[in-house]
Design an enzyme around this catalytic site. Structure first.
Site, short mmCIF file in Angstrom:
data_model
loop_
_atom_site.label_atom_id
_atom_site.label_comp_id
_atom_site.label_asym_id
_atom_site.label_seq_id
_atom_site.Cartn_x
_atom_site.Cartn_y
_atom_site.Cartn_z
N GLY A 76 0.82 -1.20 0.00
CA GLY A 76 0.00 0.00 0.00
C GLY A 76 0.86 1.25 0.00
O GLY A 76 2.06 1.20 -0.28
N CYS A 77 0.27 2.36 0.34
CA CYS A 77 0.97 3.65 0.35
C CYS A 77 2.19 3.58 1.26
O CYS A 77 2.08 3.19 2.42
CB CYS A 77 0.02 4.75 0.83
SG CYS A 77 0.79 6.36 0.97
#
Length: 284
Positions: free
Chosen positions: A108-109
């Site tokens: 993810g981020c």
């Protein structure tokens, strides 16, 4: 808004010139920077031109919608010392000591992937960056647009005398959703898919065994889809993204709170699932 000039005028002009030439700078940003630079070059007041430029950039800055390097420049202009501080990337390029190793994880981020690892004993450095793609020196906009095949990832340099690769893989499972190969929680898109990038056969064996153990645990009702892929070049992200949790604590806490709530619920359901399975086994 009155601007606070943190660096010398010549240095700011050099930064503006480099941003104008930077291919990652968006056309509209480049136009505003060029206008300010030309206005100063024509003899206008430096502080007045800079104030006008700050006013043009401010709406995008408030929405966190400037390209990373321009965001760093804006932080310099408004006197945000913490955000404007340049992160030292030399450790990424320097050779490791005999007792050091590196791990590369995508989940993810990358804003939310740094702090959990950085707070562990034995961690020497954590970098946000891009890997697994097809071009050199990718920019944030290119990766965000899914033009290059890269994912957002973190590179972790660790002291093997203090913490093991297996320990880091175990932590990785705890802070990601291994059942989602289309992103992570609120982060959607191929650039956010979960991947363990292994640097050698030893890391591959550890990651594979750990993934199999997690799959067999019954904690998840869906298959474990986190990929295990060979490590390729890791490209450190722009300065704006490094140590984001320290530079932007309020925004980071909002993002991290949502992520933790989702994972906590998922882990709770997993424990209930395993408990019910054990109970049914006892009642047979």
């Amino acid at each position: 808004m009155e601007v606070t000039i943190m660096v010398a005028q010549d240095e700011l002009l050099t930064i503006m010139y480099n941003l104008i030439l930077n291919p990652a700078t968006r056309d509209w940003e480049r136009e505003q920077l060029a206008t300010a630079k030309n206005t100063i070059g024509a003899g206008a007041s430096f502080s007045a031109a800079l104030a006008t430029l700050e006013g043009k950039l401010r709406p995008l800055a408030l929405r966190n919608n400037l390209t990373p390097d321009v965001a760093d420049f804006y932080a310099l202009v408004v006197g945000d010392v913490a955000e404007a501080d340049t992160f030292d990337l030399s450790r990424h390029f320097n050779p490791d000591a005999p007792y050091e190793d590196r791990a590369i994880f995508a989940g993810g981020c990358f804003w939310c992937m740094v702090e959990p690892f950085e707070q562990r004993p034995g961690i020497q450095a954590v970098f946000s960056g891009y890997t697994g793609g097809t071009i050199d020196h990718p920019t944030y906009d290119q990766v965000l647009g899914q033009y290059t095949g890269h994912v957002e990832a973190v590179e972790i340099i660790f002291d093997t005398r203090v913490v093991s690769y297996d320990d880091l893989v175990t932590l990785y499972w705890q802070i990601t959703d291994p059942t989602d190969d289309m992103g992570q929680i609120n982060d959607r898109g191929d650039q956010y898919r979960p991947v363990i990038f292994v640097r050698d056969d030893k890391q591959r064996a550890i990651a594979t065994a750990s993934k199999q153990q997690l799959d067999a645990s019954g904690l998840y009702g869906k298959p474990i889809v986190t990929a295990i892929e060979p490590a390729s070049t890791f490209w450190p992200a722009e300065n704006y993204h490094q140590q984001f949790y320290k530079k932007n604590p309020k925004r980071y806490r909002l993002l991290e709170r949502s992520r933790k709530q989702y994972l906590a619920t998922q882990h709770l359901f997993g424990r209930v699932r395993v408990g019910l399975k054990q109970l049914r086994g006892q009642n047979k």
